[in-house]
Design a protein around this motif. Structure first.
Motif, PDB file in Angstrom:
ATOM      1  N   ASP A 120      44.883  38.967  41.809  1.00 50.34           N
ATOM      2  CA  ASP A 120      45.132  39.264  43.300  1.00 50.34           C
ATOM      3  C   ASP A 120      46.618  39.632  43.352  1.00 50.34           C
ATOM      4  O   ASP A 120      47.081  40.337  44.443  1.00 50.34           O
ATOM      5  N   SER A 151      47.297  43.048  40.597  1.00 46.47           N
ATOM      6  CA  SER A 151      46.416  44.241  40.346  1.00 46.47           C
ATOM      7  C   SER A 151      45.856  45.031  41.755  1.00 46.47           C
ATOM      8  O   SER A 151      45.788  44.109  42.683  1.00 46.47           O
ATOM      9  N   ASN A 152      45.334  45.935  41.844  1.00 44.09           N
ATOM     10  CA  ASN A 152      44.854  46.747  42.852  1.00 44.09           C
ATOM     11  C   ASN A 152      43.172  46.801  42.922  1.00 44.09           C
ATOM     12  O   ASN A 152      42.439  47.663  43.275  1.00 44.09           O
ATOM     13  N   MET A 153      42.716  45.879  41.877  1.00 40.45           N
ATOM     14  CA  MET A 153      41.193  45.958  41.558  1.00 40.45           C
ATOM     15  C   MET A 153      40.489  45.613  42.965  1.00 40.45           C
ATOM     16  O   MET A 153      40.832  44.762  43.759  1.00 40.45           O
ATOM     17  N   ARG A 154      39.259  46.166  43.028  1.00 40.02           N
ATOM     18  CA  ARG A 154      38.315  45.628  43.930  1.00 40.02           C
ATOM     19  C   ARG A 154      37.835  44.367  43.561  1.00 40.02           C
ATOM     20  O   ARG A 154      37.881  43.822  42.288  1.00 40.02           O
ATOM     21  N   LEU A 155      37.012  43.553  44.640  1.00 42.30           N
ATOM     22  CA  LEU A 155      36.657  42.155  44.246  1.00 42.30           C
ATOM     23  C   LEU A 155      35.616  42.207  43.215  1.00 42.30           C
ATOM     24  O   LEU A 155      35.566  41.461  42.337  1.00 42.30           O
ATOM     25  N   ARG A 156      34.735  43.112  43.032  1.00 38.21           N
ATOM     26  CA  ARG A 156      33.760  43.289  42.119  1.00 38.21           C
ATOM     27  C   ARG A 156      34.490  43.459  40.595  1.00 38.21           C
ATOM     28  O   ARG A 156      34.110  42.981  39.827  1.00 38.21           O
ATOM     29  N   GLU A 157      35.467  44.383  40.694  1.00 34.76           N
ATOM     30  CA  GLU A 157      36.170  44.680  39.408  1.00 34.76           C
ATOM     31  C   GLU A 157      36.973  43.284  38.972  1.00 34.76           C
ATOM     32  O   GLU A 157      36.810  43.157  37.573  1.00 34.76           O
ATOM     33  N   LYS A 158      37.347  42.572  39.735  1.00 35.18           N
ATOM     34  CA  LYS A 158      38.101  41.435  39.480  1.00 35.18           C
ATOM     35  C   LYS A 158      37.050  40.146  38.772  1.00 35.18           C
ATOM     36  O   LYS A 158      37.328  39.542  38.000  1.00 35.18           O
ATOM     37  N   LYS A 159      36.095  40.194  39.632  1.00 36.01           N
ATOM     38  CA  LYS A 159      35.073  39.099  39.007  1.00 36.01           C
ATOM     39  C   LYS A 159      34.727  39.664  37.745  1.00 36.01           C
ATOM     40  O   LYS A 159      34.128  38.787  36.770  1.00 36.01           O
TER      41      LYS A 159
END
Length: 262
Positions: free
Chosen positions: A104, A107-115
């Motif tokens: 959080d 990174s600029n990842m989307r929630l799905r990518e983070k999970k």
């Protein structure tokens, strides 16, 4: 790789580090050992920029970390993972949320990518069933593994571990040592471990720096320690008669192995 070049550090009139030079190699577990007051903790804090050195250079690859401003250091710091002595997990967050926190922040990842990334890291440390648990609901060894997973979640090039086996029983300590070593080799990480644990020294000591009264007293591998004639090192590592006998037995075994292999 991290290179230390003639590092000196003091506080007021007290000199803590005297002209320390060493190379922390990638893909190896680099251990800094020594008794309390030897300067090993100050050395590690200098390496991550918590303390500024008085003289010398700290180089991350070909970049002079000591000459950089805080803004210039930010990209390097984002490549650093930290495993703290007490794991330093957020008590009010679940295991999954603890791992999500660095993602959080940085990174600029989307929630799905983070999970997905969180799941990968927890799977790698064998904690895939602990996502929704809070730190108070897991054991000390599991907390350490969560700490390792969180340190790795941003794919760091450098991993700093402060007393990773503190408070753990011998069997769990061996599991943590093995995991750190495996991850170091697997991801070609430059791992620096500050430790008092002699089992760690002998089992995963690819490269060891022994500090004594602010000086680099000795440098080598766990295999080199067995045959070292440095009195200060031997008094520190093999303090009891039992360990001295164990050293002699290991010397005999290794010597026989060399003779049989030649």
């Amino acid at each position: 790789m991290i290179e230390l070049i003639h590092i000196k550090k003091g506080f007021g009139d007290k000199v803590v580090l005297h002209d320390v030079s060493a190379v922390m190699e990638a893909g190896k577990t680099n251990l800094i050992i020594g008794s309390s007051g030897s300067g090993k903790t100050v050395l590690m804090k200098c390496m991550v920029g918590l303390f500024e050195v008085d003289e010398g250079q700290i180089k991350y690859g070909d970049q002079n970390f000591t000459a950089m401003s805080d803004v210039e250091r930010k990209p390097i710091r984002q490549e650093i993972g930290m495993l703290f002595q007490g794991s330093a997990l957020f008590d009010s967050m679940t295991v999954e949320q603890n791992l999500m926190f660095p993602l959080d922040m940085f990174s600029n990842m989307r929630l799905r990518e983070k999970k997905k990334r969180v799941n990968e890291c927890l799977d790698r440390v064998n904690l895939k069933e602990a996502h929704k648990k809070f730190p108070s609901e897991i054991s000390g060894g599991m907390k350490k593994r969560v700490g390792i997973a969180r340190a790795l979640v941003l794919n760091p090039k450098y991993l700093f571990c402060d007393e990773p086996n503190s408070g753990l029983d011998p069997q769990t300590s061996m599991v943590i040592d093995k995991l750190i070593h495996e991850l170091t080799v697997e991801y070609e990480i430059t791992t620096i471990i500050n430790t008092h644990d002699m089992n760690s020294v002998m089992e995963i000591g690819d490269h060891i720096v022994y500090m004594y009264q602010g000086n680099k007293q000795w440098e080598g591998s766990s295999k080199d320690i067995v045959f070292s004639k440095d009195e200060k090192l031997n008094d520190f590592i093999f303090a009891s008669e039992f360990l001295k006998d164990a050293k002699e037995m290991r010397q005999l075994e290794m010597s026989r192995g060399k003779q049989e292999g030649s």
